[in-house]
Design a protein around this motif. Structure first.
Motif, PDB file in Angstrom:
ATOM      1  N   ALA A 173     -68.379  33.337  44.344  1.00  0.00           N
ATOM      2  CA  ALA A 173     -69.103  33.191  43.077  1.00  0.00           C
ATOM      3  C   ALA A 173     -68.506  34.145  42.063  1.00  0.00           C
ATOM      4  CB  ALA A 173     -70.594  33.483  43.263  1.00  0.00           C
ATOM      5  N   SER A 174     -68.303  33.679  40.857  1.00  0.00           N
ATOM      6  CA  SER A 174     -67.644  34.527  39.863  1.00  0.00           C
ATOM      7  C   SER A 174     -68.510  35.702  39.435  1.00  0.00           C
ATOM      8  CB  SER A 174     -67.238  33.701  38.642  1.00  0.00           C
ATOM      9  OG  SER A 174     -68.371  33.197  37.958  1.00  0.00           O
ATOM     10  N   SER A 175     -69.820  35.597  39.657  1.00  0.00           N
ATOM     11  CA  SER A 175     -70.688  36.754  39.423  1.00  0.00           C
ATOM     12  C   SER A 175     -71.886  36.713  40.352  1.00  0.00           C
ATOM     13  CB  SER A 175     -71.178  36.805  37.963  1.00  0.00           C
ATOM     14  OG  SER A 175     -72.100  35.762  37.700  1.00  0.00           O
ATOM     15  N   SER A 176     -72.372  37.902  40.694  1.00  0.00           N
ATOM     16  CA  SER A 176     -73.569  38.028  41.523  1.00  0.00           C
ATOM     17  C   SER A 176     -74.233  39.349  41.198  1.00  0.00           C
ATOM     18  CB  SER A 176     -73.210  37.991  43.011  1.00  0.00           C
ATOM     19  OG  SER A 176     -74.356  38.226  43.828  1.00  0.00           O
ATOM     20  N   ASP A 177     -75.547  39.424  41.382  1.00  0.00           N
ATOM     21  CA  ASP A 177     -76.210  40.716  41.284  1.00  0.00           C
ATOM     22  C   ASP A 177     -76.422  41.263  42.695  1.00  0.00           C
ATOM     23  OD1 ASP A 177     -78.568  39.535  42.340  1.00  0.00           O
ATOM     24  OD2 ASP A 177     -79.338  39.088  40.342  1.00  0.00           O
ATOM     25  N   CYS A 178     -77.102  42.401  42.803  1.00  0.00           N
ATOM     26  CA  CYS A 178     -77.223  43.090  44.085  1.00  0.00           C
ATOM     27  C   CYS A 178     -78.056  42.325  45.107  1.00  0.00           C
ATOM     28  CB  CYS A 178     -77.811  44.480  43.884  1.00  0.00           C
ATOM     29  SG  CYS A 178     -79.505  44.470  43.247  1.00  0.00           S
ATOM     30  N   MET A 179     -78.858  41.343  44.647  1.00  0.00           N
ATOM     31  CA  MET A 179     -79.688  40.576  45.573  1.00  0.00           C
ATOM     32  C   MET A 179     -79.108  39.201  45.895  1.00  0.00           C
ATOM     33  SD  MET A 179     -81.941  42.729  46.335  1.00  0.00           S
ATOM     34  CE  MET A 179     -83.200  41.837  47.220  1.00  0.00           C
ATOM     35  N   GLY A 180     -77.992  38.840  45.251  1.00  0.00           N
ATOM     36  CA  GLY A 180     -77.323  37.591  45.582  1.00  0.00           C
ATOM     37  C   GLY A 180     -77.525  36.453  44.617  1.00  0.00           C
ATOM     38  N   ASN A 181     -78.232  36.681  43.498  1.00  0.00           N
ATOM     39  CA  ASN A 181     -78.314  35.636  42.475  1.00  0.00           C
ATOM     40  C   ASN A 181     -76.906  35.423  41.926  1.00  0.00           C
ATOM     41  OD1 ASN A 181     -81.265  35.227  42.398  1.00  0.00           O
ATOM     42  ND2 ASN A 181     -81.280  37.365  41.712  1.00  0.00           N
ATOM     43  N   ALA A 182     -76.364  34.223  42.103  1.00  0.00           N
ATOM     44  CA  ALA A 182     -74.934  34.011  41.859  1.00  0.00           C
ATOM     45  C   ALA A 182     -74.687  32.771  41.016  1.00  0.00           C
ATOM     46  CB  ALA A 182     -74.200  33.878  43.198  1.00  0.00           C
TER      47      ALA A 182
END
Length: 408
Positions: A173-182
């Motif tokens: 995924a080109s971006s993700s936050d620390c909880m995995g929202n991608a």
């Protein structure tokens, strides 16, 4: 009740609740291994995150064992670096006899050949095979196990129905936050829609998001939500966006292909379906993509609009949307960077899963609403039997994709 622990013996006296776990304390029960505690960065307080230090740690925590099934998506097409990276690490760790299920294999995945020879991989499933990998498979490299080719809708159906049981999904995924929202629309390695990955994320036992851009929580849009993600790994690079538009997704200037495209338009105009509000999809060949250019001219001439475009989305469809000649786009895969840019900003350009797109067993796949689909083929006989997989020499060289899904 929030702060007081329940006496577990009391549950034994309530019919139907004898085996239930009693309340203990907030967060007493957690999914196995889904939370990583890092107190260092917040000066002694606890920061809840799924970010792990390395791909190897994610593999170990996932519980992956020899003989299990792992999955990948191919939204980076020829620019994908996630599948090669993961298989190289699995080989280094000594794994054997893994089954690799990918939404498709491209020329970026020819390194699988060495892993099959080494016994790391012994089974493959995909919508298509290309390049040296396809040649080796055609020559019997897998031995007792046939490579299984399913259409995009067929793959989604098999995952949802449980015919394909994914033990661990490794999803770039080109971006993700620390909880995995991608998603695939933010970051430095954009790929746009994650339509194939969405099915894997929803049904795999364990999901590892691999990204090269970690952003602040919460990340949006949420192509893959945190509720489906177990671990996040940050690496240097997950893919080359310039590899998305290549080969079959080229725009043609070939006179033969342009002539075919014009004849396709003639058939569409004579069909009786080319009316205001019709829907359509084009395949990934040069001739089928060229049809869209000629359709635009007819839409303007007749002063009508297309209700929606479906499937792998290109600049040609994006232009129709932005000119008001098409009402909406349903996108399972971005075929070029113009589509990637569009899906990140235009609310009428909608990301959809391969399940939504073409799973024949769900309540209503989007292909069932198509009026026209323009598809390329390697061979067609006089009875209209179509081959999109192999050349006339019998060697596999392309993909089933959504061909049979949309044709049906």
């Amino acid at each position: 009740m929030i702060n007081k622990r329940v006496d577990e013996s009391l549950l034994k006296t309530i019919k139907g609740y004898e085996e239930r776990k009693a309340y203990n304390s907030p967060f007493a029960y957690q999914p196995e291994g889904s939370i990583n505690e890092d107190a260092e960065s917040l000066k002694g307080t606890v920061k809840r995150t799924k970010v792990l230090d390395s791909l190897e740690e994610a593999i170990k925590r996932s519980g992956l064992k020899d003989g299990m099934t792992i999955s990948f998506h191919h939204h980076f097409r020829n620019g994908d670096k996630v599948l090669p990276m993961v298989l190289d690490k699995l080989a280094e760790m000594g794994f054997k006899n893994l089954r690799v299920e990918a939404s498709s294999f491209t020329k970026a995945h020819e390194g699988i050949v060495k892993h099959i020879k080494a016994g790391v991989v012994n089974r493959l499933g995909s919508s298509g095979l290309r390049g040296d990998l396809a040649k080796e498979i055609s020559n019997g490299m897998l031995g007792d196990y046939p490579a299984v080719i399913r259409s995009h809708g067929g793959r989604a159906r098999a995952i949802v129905e449980g015919d394909i049981k994914i033990d661990v999904a490794f999803l770039g995924a080109s971006s993700s936050d620390c909880m995995g929202n991608a998603n695939g629309v933010k970051g430095k390695s954009l790929c746009g829609s994650l339509g194939y990955a969405k099915v894997d994320a929803a049904h795999a036992d364990k999901v590892v998001i691999i990204t090269d851009t970690l952003v602040d929580y919460p990340n949006s849009p949420m192509s893959i939500p945190q509720t489906q993600v177990d671990y996040v790994v940050v690496v240097d690079e997950i893919g080359d966006p310039n590899g998305i538009m290549s080969g079959a997704t080229r725009f043609t200037s070939n006179p033969k292909e342009l002539l075919m495209a014009k004849k396709v338009l003639d058939v569409m105009l004579a069909s009786g379906y080319f009316n205001d509000g019709f829907s359509m999809q084009t395949g990934s060949g040069g001739a089928s993509l060229a049809v869209t250019r000629f359709i635009r001219e007819e839409l303007i001439k007749k002063n009508i609009k297309c209700s929606f475009g479906l499937g792998g989305i290109t600049k040609a469809f994006v232009d129709l949307l932005e000119e008001g000649l098409m009402g909406q786009l349903f996108d399972t895969q971005c075929f070029d960077l113009a589509a990637v840019e569009s899906i990140g900003r235009n609310e009428k350009h909608v990301e959809v899963s391969a399940d939504f797109y073409a799973n024949p067993f769900n309540a209503s796949p989007a292909v069932n609403k198509l009026d026209f689909v323009i598809l390329s083929a390697l061979e067609v006989d006089k009875d209209f039997n179509v081959n999109v997989i192999s050349g006339s020499d019998g060697v596999i060289r392309e993909a089933s994709g959504g061909h049979s899904d949309t044709a049906a």
